[in-house]
Design a protein around this motif. Sequence first.
Motif, PDB file in Angstrom:
ATOM      1  N   LEU A 261       0.662  -1.104  -0.059  1.00 13.75           N
ATOM      2  CA  LEU A 261      -0.051   0.069   0.007  1.00 13.75           C
ATOM      3  C   LEU A 261       1.066   1.191  -0.135  1.00 13.75           C
ATOM      4  CD1 LEU A 261      -2.904   1.123  -0.008  1.00 13.75           C
ATOM      5  CD2 LEU A 261      -2.893   1.110   2.592  1.00 13.75           C
ATOM      6  N   PHE A 262       2.002   1.187   0.657  1.00 14.30           N
ATOM      7  CA  PHE A 262       3.020   2.398   0.749  1.00 14.30           C
ATOM      8  C   PHE A 262       3.401   2.583  -0.583  1.00 14.30           C
ATOM      9  CE2 PHE A 262       3.050   0.829   5.150  1.00 14.30           C
ATOM     10  CZ  PHE A 262       2.765   2.073   5.641  1.00 14.30           C
ATOM     11  N   GLU A 263       3.691   1.597  -1.363  1.00 16.54           N
ATOM     12  CA  GLU A 263       4.506   2.014  -2.691  1.00 16.54           C
ATOM     13  C   GLU A 263       3.410   2.485  -3.569  1.00 16.54           C
ATOM     14  OE1 GLU A 263       7.773  -1.535  -3.111  1.00 16.54           O
ATOM     15  OE2 GLU A 263       5.529  -2.168  -2.996  1.00 16.54           O
ATOM     16  N   VAL A 264       2.174   2.081  -3.706  1.00 20.78           N
ATOM     17  CA  VAL A 264       1.118   2.538  -4.422  1.00 20.78           C
ATOM     18  C   VAL A 264       0.781   4.055  -4.040  1.00 20.78           C
ATOM     19  CG1 VAL A 264      -1.475   2.366  -4.717  1.00 20.78           C
ATOM     20  CG2 VAL A 264      -0.257   0.224  -4.884  1.00 20.78           C
ATOM     21  N   ALA A 265       0.929   4.246  -2.536  1.00 18.98           N
ATOM     22  CA  ALA A 265       0.456   5.301  -2.264  1.00 18.98           C
ATOM     23  C   ALA A 265       1.678   6.480  -2.764  1.00 18.98           C
ATOM     24  CB  ALA A 265       0.676   5.558  -0.689  1.00 18.98           C
ATOM     25  N   GLY A 266       2.962   6.182  -2.779  1.00 17.68           N
ATOM     26  CA  GLY A 266       4.060   6.767  -3.175  1.00 17.68           C
ATOM     27  C   GLY A 266       3.996   7.013  -4.580  1.00 17.68           C
ATOM     28  N   CYS A 267       3.746   6.171  -5.469  1.00 21.47           N
ATOM     29  CA  CYS A 267       3.781   6.133  -6.704  1.00 21.47           C
ATOM     30  C   CYS A 267       2.425   7.190  -7.203  1.00 21.47           C
ATOM     31  CB  CYS A 267       3.077   4.881  -7.465  1.00 21.47           C
ATOM     32  SG  CYS A 267       3.246   4.570  -9.331  1.00 21.47           S
ATOM     33  N   ILE A 268       1.378   7.259  -6.557  1.00 17.87           N
ATOM     34  CA  ILE A 268       0.366   8.243  -6.790  1.00 17.87           C
ATOM     35  C   ILE A 268       0.594   9.619  -6.448  1.00 17.87           C
ATOM     36  CG2 ILE A 268      -1.885   8.747  -5.877  1.00 17.87           C
ATOM     37  CD1 ILE A 268      -2.740   5.773  -5.690  1.00 17.87           C
ATOM     38  N   ILE A 269       1.492   9.893  -5.333  1.00 13.34           N
ATOM     39  CA  ILE A 269       1.886  11.051  -4.751  1.00 13.34           C
ATOM     40  C   ILE A 269       2.993  11.645  -5.792  1.00 13.34           C
ATOM     41  CG2 ILE A 269       3.689  12.126  -3.134  1.00 13.34           C
ATOM     42  CD1 ILE A 269       1.970  10.291  -1.045  1.00 13.34           C
ATOM     43  N   THR A 270       3.850  10.675  -6.492  1.00 15.37           N
ATOM     44  CA  THR A 270       4.887  11.279  -7.393  1.00 15.37           C
ATOM     45  C   THR A 270       4.020  11.534  -8.570  1.00 15.37           C
ATOM     46  OG1 THR A 270       6.452   9.696  -6.476  1.00 15.37           O
ATOM     47  CG2 THR A 270       6.810  10.284  -8.862  1.00 15.37           C
TER      48      THR A 270
END
Length: 106
Positions: free
Chosen positions: A70-79
Amino acid sequence: MGWLHFPSLNQIVAVHTALIYMVTFAGVIAVFTWNLGNRIITPINGILFMNLVPITSFIIKIVNGYQVSLFEVAGCIITITALVGNNLYNRYKAKQSDTTELTSTH
């Protein structure tokens, strides 16, 4: 410090095809085509494209079976949000700058 040593002639000959590729395609032709592409799509879009390359690699890993957190998906969305937001902001500022130049010259 002596940590690195110049390669011998035999080592260079052993990788000569890779060196030719790296110099001609990855070095010279890639730079010229990158510059041409940026002229065509404009530098603002070129920056956006280049910054999306790691995200594309991440998506390819996911398609190949990588289990994302979930953290990787959140990071990708933020980026992605930051990159697109920055791109839109730079377009807005460029348009504003063009408008200011037009009104100040007339």
